[in-house]
Motif scaffolding. Structure first.
Motif, PDB file in Angstrom:
ATOM      1  N   UNK A 100       0.823  -1.201   0.000  1.00 54.03           N
ATOM      2  CA  UNK A 100       0.000   0.000   0.000  1.00 54.03           C
ATOM      3  C   UNK A 100       0.863   1.259   0.000  1.00 54.03           C
ATOM      4  N   UNK A 101       1.912   1.267   0.787  1.00 55.04           N
ATOM      5  CA  UNK A 101       2.799   2.425   0.870  1.00 55.04           C
ATOM      6  C   UNK A 101       3.546   2.669  -0.440  1.00 55.04           C
ATOM      7  N   UNK A 102       3.845   1.604  -1.166  1.00 46.34           N
ATOM      8  CA  UNK A 102       4.628   1.727  -2.390  1.00 46.34           C
ATOM      9  C   UNK A 102       3.787   1.790  -3.654  1.00 46.34           C
ATOM     10  N   UNK A 103       2.494   1.503  -3.555  1.00 49.75           N
ATOM     11  CA  UNK A 103       1.638   1.351  -4.737  1.00 49.75           C
ATOM     12  C   UNK A 103       1.658   2.590  -5.623  1.00 49.75           C
ATOM     13  N   UNK A 104       1.998   2.387  -6.884  1.00 45.89           N
ATOM     14  CA  UNK A 104       2.009   3.505  -7.827  1.00 45.89           C
ATOM     15  C   UNK A 104       0.611   3.764  -8.377  1.00 45.89           C
ATOM     16  N   UNK A 105       0.410   4.947  -8.843  1.00 52.66           N
ATOM     17  CA  UNK A 105      -0.849   5.275  -9.526  1.00 52.66           C
ATOM     18  C   UNK A 105      -0.564   5.229 -11.020  1.00 52.66           C
ATOM     19  N   UNK A 106      -0.378   4.016 -11.532  1.00 50.76           N
ATOM     20  CA  UNK A 106      -0.049   3.854 -12.944  1.00 50.76           C
ATOM     21  C   UNK A 106      -1.065   2.957 -13.621  1.00 50.76           C
ATOM     22  N   UNK A 107      -1.219   3.164 -14.897  1.00 48.83           N
ATOM     23  CA  UNK A 107      -2.233   2.427 -15.652  1.00 48.83           C
ATOM     24  C   UNK A 107      -1.764   1.025 -16.049  1.00 48.83           C
ATOM     25  N   UNK A 108      -0.511   0.888 -16.449  1.00 47.65           N
ATOM     26  CA  UNK A 108      -0.024  -0.391 -16.954  1.00 47.65           C
ATOM     27  C   UNK A 108       1.116  -0.892 -16.079  1.00 47.65           C
TER      28      UNK A 108
END
Length: 112
Positions: A100-108
């Protein structure tokens, strides 16, 4: 580009990266399958590299990481470990926090 450069770029450009045998939908070993399940239970997207399709990475990554086995989970540029460590972290709840702390907001999230 040489293999070590490729590995470094993959690790640096993906907040959550799993080097595994197969793919998340079709893991090719039990350890990779168990690790994918633990990651998927965290509910965040993650990048992966199928080392069976990249024999150069399969050969060089253990030397680079100083970790001899697969799968290998990298979070925020740091090696977390393999299946046993990931399973222990998942059971304690720490894996979900780390993801959760590292999760990127990326599409792919697929690096291949």
């Amino acid at each position: 580009m040489d293999t070590l450069t490729t590995i470094k770029e993959q690790i640096e450009s993906n907040a959550i990266l799993l080097y595994m045998k197969g793919t998340p939908k079709f893991p090719q070993c039990g350890f990779s399958s168990q690790t994918v399940q633990n990651l998927m239970n965290c509910g965040e997207r993650f990048a992966f590299v199928n080392i069976l399709e990249h024999p150069d990475i399969r050969a060089e990554l253990p030397k680079y990481a100083n970790w001899p086995t697969f799968p290998q989970l990298w979070i925020s540029g740091e090696l977390v470990g393999g299946c046993d460590i990931i399973t222990d972290l998942a059971q304690s709840g720490e894996l979900a926090e780390m993801i959760s702390a590292a999760a990127p907001a990326e599409a792919d999230a697929d690096t291949e």
